[in-house]
Design a protein around this motif. Structure first.
Motif, PDB file in Angstrom:
ATOM      1  N   ASP A 157     -26.486  17.553  20.274  1.00  0.00           N
ATOM      2  CA  ASP A 157     -26.246  17.082  18.914  1.00  0.00           C
ATOM      3  C   ASP A 157     -26.286  15.559  18.856  1.00  0.00           C
ATOM      4  OD1 ASP A 157     -26.006  19.653  18.002  1.00  0.00           O
ATOM      5  OD2 ASP A 157     -23.811  19.675  18.012  1.00  0.00           O
ATOM      6  N   ALA A 158     -25.675  14.909  19.846  1.00  0.00           N
ATOM      7  CA  ALA A 158     -25.650  13.445  19.874  1.00  0.00           C
ATOM      8  C   ALA A 158     -27.046  12.862  20.030  1.00  0.00           C
ATOM      9  CB  ALA A 158     -24.745  12.968  21.003  1.00  0.00           C
ATOM     10  N   LEU A 159     -27.912  13.577  20.742  1.00  0.00           N
ATOM     11  CA  LEU A 159     -29.286  13.107  20.955  1.00  0.00           C
ATOM     12  C   LEU A 159     -30.232  13.543  19.845  1.00  0.00           C
ATOM     13  CD1 LEU A 159     -29.594  13.797  24.798  1.00  0.00           C
ATOM     14  CD2 LEU A 159     -29.481  11.550  23.690  1.00  0.00           C
ATOM     15  N   GLY A 160     -29.735  14.344  18.898  1.00  0.00           N
ATOM     16  CA  GLY A 160     -30.578  14.812  17.797  1.00  0.00           C
ATOM     17  C   GLY A 160     -31.569  15.883  18.201  1.00  0.00           C
ATOM     18  N   CYS A 161     -31.261  16.642  19.239  1.00  0.00           N
ATOM     19  CA  CYS A 161     -32.158  17.701  19.714  1.00  0.00           C
ATOM     20  C   CYS A 161     -31.947  18.964  18.885  1.00  0.00           C
ATOM     21  CB  CYS A 161     -31.895  17.999  21.182  1.00  0.00           C
ATOM     22  SG  CYS A 161     -32.175  16.597  22.279  1.00  0.00           S
ATOM     23  N   LYS A 162     -33.005  19.453  18.262  1.00  0.00           N
ATOM     24  CA  LYS A 162     -32.898  20.613  17.383  1.00  0.00           C
ATOM     25  C   LYS A 162     -33.253  21.906  18.124  1.00  0.00           C
ATOM     26  CE  LYS A 162     -33.957  17.966  13.211  1.00  0.00           C
ATOM     27  NZ  LYS A 162     -34.855  17.832  12.038  1.00  0.00           N
ATOM     28  N   PRO A 163     -32.535  22.996  17.808  1.00  0.00           N
ATOM     29  CA  PRO A 163     -32.826  24.285  18.453  1.00  0.00           C
ATOM     30  C   PRO A 163     -34.283  24.690  18.294  1.00  0.00           C
ATOM     31  CG  PRO A 163     -30.764  24.415  17.237  1.00  0.00           C
ATOM     32  CD  PRO A 163     -31.384  23.084  16.891  1.00  0.00           C
ATOM     33  N   LYS A 164     -34.857  25.235  19.357  1.00  0.00           N
ATOM     34  CA  LYS A 164     -36.231  25.746  19.434  1.00  0.00           C
ATOM     35  C   LYS A 164     -37.298  24.665  19.301  1.00  0.00           C
ATOM     36  CE  LYS A 164     -35.325  30.498  17.999  1.00  0.00           C
ATOM     37  NZ  LYS A 164     -33.924  30.413  17.634  1.00  0.00           N
ATOM     38  N   GLU A 165     -36.900  23.423  19.007  1.00  0.00           N
ATOM     39  CA  GLU A 165     -37.862  22.330  18.927  1.00  0.00           C
ATOM     40  C   GLU A 165     -37.783  21.411  20.147  1.00  0.00           C
ATOM     41  OE1 GLU A 165     -37.491  20.180  15.297  1.00  0.00           O
ATOM     42  OE2 GLU A 165     -37.591  21.972  14.023  1.00  0.00           O
ATOM     43  N   SER A 166     -36.620  21.317  20.731  1.00  0.00           N
ATOM     44  CA  SER A 166     -36.397  20.397  21.844  1.00  0.00           C
ATOM     45  C   SER A 166     -36.553  21.113  23.180  1.00  0.00           C
ATOM     46  CB  SER A 166     -34.995  19.794  21.746  1.00  0.00           C
ATOM     47  OG  SER A 166     -34.641  19.146  22.949  1.00  0.00           O
ATOM     48  N   GLU A 184     -38.090  16.104  26.931  1.00  0.00           N
ATOM     49  CA  GLU A 184     -38.362  14.778  26.404  1.00  0.00           C
ATOM     50  C   GLU A 184     -37.450  13.754  27.073  1.00  0.00           C
ATOM     51  OE1 GLU A 184     -36.083  17.035  23.081  1.00  0.00           O
ATOM     52  OE2 GLU A 184     -37.409  17.476  24.781  1.00  0.00           O
ATOM     53  N   ARG A 185     -37.912  12.493  27.108  1.00  0.00           N
ATOM     54  CA  ARG A 185     -37.130  11.431  27.735  1.00  0.00           C
ATOM     55  C   ARG A 185     -36.264  10.722  26.681  1.00  0.00           C
ATOM     56  NH1 ARG A 185     -39.039  10.200  32.922  1.00  0.00           N
ATOM     57  NH2 ARG A 185     -40.252  11.984  33.638  1.00  0.00           N
ATOM     58  N   PHE A 186     -35.166  10.117  27.133  1.00  0.00           N
ATOM     59  CA  PHE A 186     -34.256   9.406  26.234  1.00  0.00           C
ATOM     60  C   PHE A 186     -33.961   8.023  26.801  1.00  0.00           C
ATOM     61  CE2 PHE A 186     -33.245  13.954  26.110  1.00  0.00           C
ATOM     62  CZ  PHE A 186     -33.520  14.227  24.779  1.00  0.00           C
ATOM     63  N   GLU A 187     -33.659   7.097  25.904  1.00  0.00           N
ATOM     64  CA  GLU A 187     -33.323   5.750  26.346  1.00  0.00           C
ATOM     65  C   GLU A 187     -31.981   5.761  27.072  1.00  0.00           C
ATOM     66  OE1 GLU A 187     -33.409   2.920  23.233  1.00  0.00           O
ATOM     67  OE2 GLU A 187     -35.453   3.404  22.603  1.00  0.00           O
ATOM     68  N   ARG A 188     -31.895   4.930  28.080  1.00  0.00           N
ATOM     69  CA  ARG A 188     -30.671   4.903  28.892  1.00  0.00           C
ATOM     70  C   ARG A 188     -29.454   4.499  28.070  1.00  0.00           C
ATOM     71  NH1 ARG A 188     -31.969   2.541  34.956  1.00  0.00           N
ATOM     72  NH2 ARG A 188     -33.545   4.106  35.524  1.00  0.00           N
ATOM     73  N   LYS A 189     -29.652   3.605  27.113  1.00  0.00           N
ATOM     74  CA  LYS A 189     -28.505   3.151  26.318  1.00  0.00           C
ATOM     75  C   LYS A 189     -27.948   4.285  25.456  1.00  0.00           C
ATOM     76  CE  LYS A 189     -31.353   1.246  22.552  1.00  0.00           C
ATOM     77  NZ  LYS A 189     -31.652   0.024  21.762  1.00  0.00           N
ATOM     78  N   THR A 190     -28.834   5.214  25.055  1.00  0.00           N
ATOM     79  CA  THR A 190     -28.372   6.368  24.281  1.00  0.00           C
ATOM     80  C   THR A 190     -27.500   7.274  25.138  1.00  0.00           C
ATOM     81  OG1 THR A 190     -30.430   6.303  23.008  1.00  0.00           O
ATOM     82  CG2 THR A 190     -29.113   8.312  22.849  1.00  0.00           C
ATOM     83  N   VAL A 191     -27.944   7.532  26.364  1.00  0.00           N
ATOM     84  CA  VAL A 191     -27.164   8.360  27.289  1.00  0.00           C
ATOM     85  C   VAL A 191     -25.860   7.658  27.646  1.00  0.00           C
ATOM     86  CG1 VAL A 191     -27.147   9.464  29.559  1.00  0.00           C
ATOM     87  CG2 VAL A 191     -29.244   9.435  28.194  1.00  0.00           C
TER      88      VAL A 191
END
Length: 465
Positions: A160-169, A239-246
């Protein structure tokens, strides 16, 4: 049409088919190959299997009903029919559930997630591996379901924090499927890795120490964890995420504060139980059931009080205990009435057991794995497949200890379909589709069966157990 559709439900069809299976057995005479009591027991078992598969009745009620019919039909007296409820394994399970209850009251699950996420440096593939490793670690000392339950909340929060949607991510797919796979393979590592471990030993009539179990099961866990991870992230590249987001998520999650006195005592309990189980390899009095029962008592002692009685009662899946006790009882009755020998003769008639032992074991495990994948009613198939394999091992001059391990690994590695309770739970969150498990799990499933067929007899022979 409405009335008809209500009548022709899976549950009602199951009741009709179960009644027919039992009724047919009443009119089939006994033979030299299968005596009258065996025919009746096969009918009772068939009735129970149909009711379990069709979910016509609660699983525990079905088990009790089958044993009641076994008594009514004269297969065994009442005390013998329900003898499976009085085994040491039942008391071990009753006590061992306190482990997950104690751990569930702490923040160690969350702390473990934060630690592993720090080590991954924001690499989404390594985050998946970290979650799988954490689930495997906890699953080695508690049920697979409990381990998954502890982590799905953390996983959902991160997605949820990363904005990952079900079946899309794809990251969401990997995280939820990875939690399942990690919990599944982690359950192989120790005798405390789930109720099925002790249950399969009970069905086989074989005793294995906690330490010897680890010698066989832990290498399977260590081998299968990277295999499952590799093919999962290959099937669904996250998919990859920015380190600052993690980093922001880690900072937000690190709100548990210092470890409390209660958590320190809980950690001592969770670590101490497996240590005593391992020590039982050299100190006979410290067998797994004795240690589990003493540990359960210790959780309520003044000055410790890791659990209240109400918390413990809520943590025990009573339906699992009823199901396991019923399966133990039916397994014993099927051995006594000749059903297992009869089924073994049918399997032998296929010519499968005329092959060299490794090849025959491989075919047998592939067959068992396919059956269980399509119809994951664990106790039903364990009660049939384990005793037959025990007999084949003895006939082939191989240690019968191979049988419970081989069947457990085959049935435990349910990587392909979300139709058992554990996989359904993760599937319900909507992050992966029905066919995604098959796409990610087909190669790991084949690797597991091959590893099972060759590693298990090898290591059991080397250890001499």
């Amino acid at each position: 049409m409405v009335v008809s559709s209500r009548i022709l439900t899976k549950q009602n069809i199951g009741i009709g088919a179960a009644a027919l299976a039992l009724l047919v057995s009443l009119f089939i005479p006994g033979t030299e190959a299968l005596p009258r009591e065996g025919v009746l027991m096969l009918g009772v078992f068939g009735m129970a299997a149909i009711l379990w598969i069709c979910e016509s009745l609660p699983v525990g009620i079905t088990g009790l009903l089958a044993l009641t019919f076994a008594t009514m039909l004269g297969i065994a007296p009442l005390g013998e029919a329900f003898s499976g409820f009085a085994t040491p394994t039942m008391f071990y399970l009753l006590a061992a559930f306190s482990l997950s209850a104690v751990l569930g009251k702490t923040s160690y699950g969350m702390r473990l997630v934060v630690f592993l996420m720090k080590k991954t440096h924001g690499d989404s593939r390594l985050i998946v591996l970290a979650f799988m490793s954490a689930a495997a670690l906890l699953s080695s000392v508690m049920s697979d379901t409990a381990a998954v339950l502890m982590f799905v909340g953390f996983a959902k929060g991160i997605l949820d924090a990363l904005g990952c949607k079900p079946k899309e991510s794809n990251f969401g797919r990997c995280l939820f499927i990875g939690l399942l796979y990690g919990a599944i393979v982690g359950g192989f590592a120790t005798l405390a890795g789930g109720p099925n471990n002790m249950a399969v030993l009970q069905i086989s009539g074989i005793s294995v120490s906690f330490f010897d179990w680890m010698k066989v099961g832990l290498p399977v866990t260590l081998a299968m964890l990277p295999v499952c991870w590799f093919f999962l992230v290959r099937a669904f590249p996250p998919e990859r995420f920015e380190r600052k987001t993690v980093a922001a998520i880690i900072e937000k999650t690190e709100s548990a504060g210092k470890t409390t006195a209660h958590e320190k005592k809980a950690l001592g309990f969770v670590v101490g139980m497996p240590v005593l189980w391992i020590a039982g390899n050299w100190i006979p009095v410290l067998n797994v059931t004795v240690v589990a029962l003493l540990g359960l008592v210790a959780t309520f002692l003044p000055g410790i009080r890791l659990l209240t009685w109400e918390e413990y009662q809520k943590s025990v899946p009573w339906v699992v205990l009823v199901m396991v006790g019923s399966i133990f009882s039916m397994s014993s009755l099927m051995v006594k009435t000749g059903v297992i020998d009869f089924i073994g003769s049918i399997v032998a008639a296929t010519g499968m057991f005329t092959l060299a032992f490794p090849a025959a074991l491989l075919l047998y495990l592939l067959f068992a794995y396919g059956i269980f994948t399509l119809c994951p009613v664990g106790g039903v198939w364990e009660a049939l497949f384990v005793p037959v394999l025990v007999g084949f091992c003895v006939q082939s001059g191989v240690s019968p200890t191979v049988a419970p391990f081989a069947i457990l690994f085959a049935f435990g590695g349910n990587f392909l379909l979300p139709i058992n309770p554990l996989n359904m739970y993760a599937f319900a969150y909507g992050y992966f589709r029905f066919g995604d498990l098959f796409k990610a799990g087909i190669v790991p499933a084949l690797v597991l069966i091959a590893l099972d067929a060759f590693w298990t007899p090898f290591i059991v022979g080397v250890l001499g157990i």
